[in-house]
Design a protein around this motif. Structure first.
Motif, short mmCIF file in Angstrom:
data_model
loop_
_atom_site.label_atom_id
_atom_site.label_comp_id
_atom_site.label_asym_id
_atom_site.label_seq_id
_atom_site.Cartn_x
_atom_site.Cartn_y
_atom_site.Cartn_z
N ALA A 62 97.06 79.67 22.95
CA ALA A 62 98.04 78.98 23.80
C ALA A 62 99.30 79.82 23.92
N GLU A 63 99.89 79.80 25.10
CA GLU A 63 101.06 80.62 25.37
C GLU A 63 102.26 80.10 24.61
N ALA A 64 103.02 80.98 23.95
CA ALA A 64 104.18 80.57 23.17
C ALA A 64 105.30 80.12 24.10
N PRO A 65 106.07 79.07 23.70
CA PRO A 65 107.20 78.64 24.52
C PRO A 65 108.21 79.76 24.69
N LEU A 66 108.89 79.78 25.88
CA LEU A 66 109.88 80.83 26.15
C LEU A 66 111.14 80.56 25.34
N SER A 67 111.77 81.63 24.93
CA SER A 67 112.99 81.51 24.13
C SER A 67 114.18 81.15 25.01
N HIS A 68 115.25 80.73 24.34
CA HIS A 68 116.48 80.41 25.06
C HIS A 68 116.98 81.60 25.87
N THR A 69 116.93 82.79 25.25
CA THR A 69 117.41 84.00 25.92
C THR A 69 116.62 84.28 27.19
N VAL A 70 115.31 84.15 27.12
CA VAL A 70 114.46 84.41 28.29
C VAL A 70 114.73 83.37 29.38
N LEU A 71 114.81 82.12 28.96
CA LEU A 71 115.05 81.06 29.94
C LEU A 71 116.40 81.24 30.63
N LYS A 72 117.40 81.66 29.85
CA LYS A 72 118.72 81.89 30.44
C LYS A 72 118.67 83.03 31.45
N SER A 73 117.86 84.05 31.15
CA SER A 73 117.75 85.20 32.07
C SER A 73 117.04 84.82 33.37
N LEU A 74 116.29 83.71 33.35
CA LEU A 74 115.55 83.27 34.54
C LEU A 74 116.38 82.38 35.47
N LEU A 75 117.60 82.01 35.06
CA LEU A 75 118.38 81.06 35.85
C LEU A 75 118.68 81.57 37.26
N GLY A 76 118.98 82.88 37.37
CA GLY A 76 119.27 83.44 38.69
C GLY A 76 118.08 83.33 39.62
N ALA A 77 116.89 83.71 39.10
CA ALA A 77 115.68 83.61 39.91
C ALA A 77 115.37 82.16 40.25
N TRP A 78 115.61 81.27 39.29
CA TRP A 78 115.37 79.84 39.54
C TRP A 78 116.27 79.32 40.65
N ALA A 79 117.56 79.74 40.63
CA ALA A 79 118.49 79.30 41.67
C ALA A 79 118.06 79.77 43.05
N LEU A 80 117.40 80.94 43.11
CA LEU A 80 116.91 81.48 44.38
C LEU A 80 115.51 81.00 44.72
N SER A 81 114.97 80.08 43.89
CA SER A 81 113.61 79.56 44.08
C SER A 81 112.58 80.68 44.04
N ALA A 82 112.82 81.67 43.16
CA ALA A 82 111.94 82.82 43.08
C ALA A 82 111.06 82.81 41.82
N CYS A 83 111.12 81.75 41.01
CA CYS A 83 110.30 81.66 39.81
C CYS A 83 108.89 81.19 40.15
N SER A 84 107.97 81.53 39.25
CA SER A 84 106.63 80.98 39.38
C SER A 84 106.67 79.49 39.04
N ALA A 85 105.58 78.80 39.29
CA ALA A 85 105.53 77.37 39.01
C ALA A 85 105.73 77.09 37.52
N ALA A 86 105.09 77.94 36.66
CA ALA A 86 105.21 77.74 35.22
C ALA A 86 106.63 78.02 34.75
N GLU A 87 107.25 79.09 35.30
CA GLU A 87 108.62 79.42 34.91
C GLU A 87 109.58 78.32 35.38
N THR A 88 109.37 77.83 36.58
CA THR A 88 110.24 76.76 37.09
C THR A 88 110.19 75.54 36.20
N GLU A 89 108.97 75.16 35.80
CA GLU A 89 108.81 74.00 34.93
C GLU A 89 109.51 74.21 33.60
#
Length: 391
Positions: free
Chosen positions: A23-50
């Protein structure tokens, strides 16, 4: 829960089930924080968005950062035209009324006036304070010559308010010129109204004009079918109420275009059905107006008189485009019947172009796209159409 260095990373995670190998390990706080910009642009994958959105429910600093990023992204979007489609109100109302008919519907003959006053009011709602004083150049034909008059946006609304008062008076409503007003022509009423103002016309005229137009529509809606034949006197001529409101709808549209041109505002012609009604009214007025011009020596004498109601010499007016159709204009007597079998001339014109001629905005020489037949009859009808215009 603590990270590898023993510090709490702000995430509450369910323990990984021991029976879920691979099973895939949960993403860390640091990784999730780095994804905020992509999330704001709606550029994340479905799994990353969730994963990001799950994280934002429990991490206040990231939630605040995400909100700031989303607001910033909204500023990057292209500007959109905020002007509404002029027909939007009509379509919304039409759809609503199909689902639930109005308890007291507006009579069909009052619908053009209702629509044109609403469209002009939408224009007025969009303009700024200074634009109410923008110069408007009015023009019409009088004694076979082009007449020009300078006014302002507010001055034009005052003109519409004053002349619509003729209909108000016929219905027993308050006259904007006050009680006990003598019988005046539309031009005389306008001049009287302008002179009575204690300061130059301004945007305060919008409310009384709109209140009056609402009152007119509401009154004819409850007055019953007999109201259509009430007489509205214009000083030197009269019309039944249903034609008077159609004439006022035409005047409202014409002056709305004058205002729109003055403030660089896009403005479309009326709907096809309403435009056709306006053209039909002008065509019905032409034989009487032609006879009036003939009595004053401004038109050729009749060629062949016939009994009232009998078909006589006619001009075929073919109107193309929205509101188009065919009309046969009696040439020798207003009591004669226009007839295709007695046609001696034909004029083909666009519907909006014909209305511009009737409004005095273009000359008879500029008007006709196609002409055939008796040149004298064509000239008389086109100049008569222009003579229907006034302030």
């Amino acid at each position: 829960m603590t990270g590898a260095n023993g510090e709490d990373d702000g995430l509450a995670r369910a323990p990984r089930p021991p029976d879920a190998p691979g099973a895939e390990a949960p993403l860390s706080h640091t990784v999730l924080k780095s994804l905020l910009g992509a999330w704001a642009l709606s550029a994340c994958s479905a799994a990353e968005t969730e994963a990001v959105e799950d994280h934002l429910t429990g991490c206040a600093p990231c939630a605040e950062e995400a909100l700031r990023l989303r607001n910033a992204v909204s500023l990057l979007h292209e500007e959109r035209d905020l002007d509404l489609d002029p027909m939007l109100r009509f379509r919304v109302l039409d759809n609503c009324l199909k689902r639930r008919p109005a308890r007291i519907p507006v009579p069909a003959w009052a619908a053009p006036y209702d629509a044109e006053t609403a469209r002009l009011d939408a224009l007025l709602r969009d303009i700024g304070e200074s634009e109410w004083h923008a110069p408007v150049r009015l023009k019409w034909y009088e004694d076979d010559a082009l007449v020009r008059r300078k006014s302002t946006v507010a001055g034009v609304i005052g003109h519409l308010l004053a002349v619509d008062g003729l209909v108000s008076g016929a219905l027993g409503l308050a006259d904007p010129l006050g009680p006990d007003v003598p019988e005046l022509t539309p031009t005389e009423r306008t001049e009287s109204f302008w002179k009575a103002l204690d300061r130059p016309p301004n945007r305060t005229l919008r409310a009384p004009w709109r209140d009056q137009s609402h009152a007119l529509v509401q009154t004819v809606s409850v007055a019953g079918p007999g109201a259509a034949d009430l007489t509205v006197t214009y000083g030197d001529f009269a019309l039944p109420l249903q034609d008077a409101l159609l004439e006022r709808a035409f005047e409202c549209w014409v002056h709305a275009e004058d205002i729109a041109n003055a403030v660089a505002y896009p403005y479309d012609p009326p709907s096809g059905a309403h435009l056709r009604g306006m053209i039909d009214l002008a065509a019905r007025l032409l034989p009487g107006a032609l006879a009036h011009r003939r009595r004053s020596g401004r038109a050729a004498p009749p060629r062949r008189l016939v009994a009232a109601g009998a078909p006589g010499r006619s001009l075929h007016l073919e109107v193309e485009g929205a509101g188009g159709g065919h009309w046969y204009i009696a040439l020798d007597s207003p009591a004669a019947l226009g007839s295709p079998d007695h046609t001696v001339a034909q004029v083909a014109m666009d519907g909006v172009e014909f209305c511009q001629l009737v409004a005095g905005h273009i000359s008879p020489e500029e008007a006709a796209a196609g002409q055939d037949g008796d040149r004298e009859a064509i000239h008389d009808v086109l100049t008569t159409a222009a003579s229907l215009s006034r302030l």
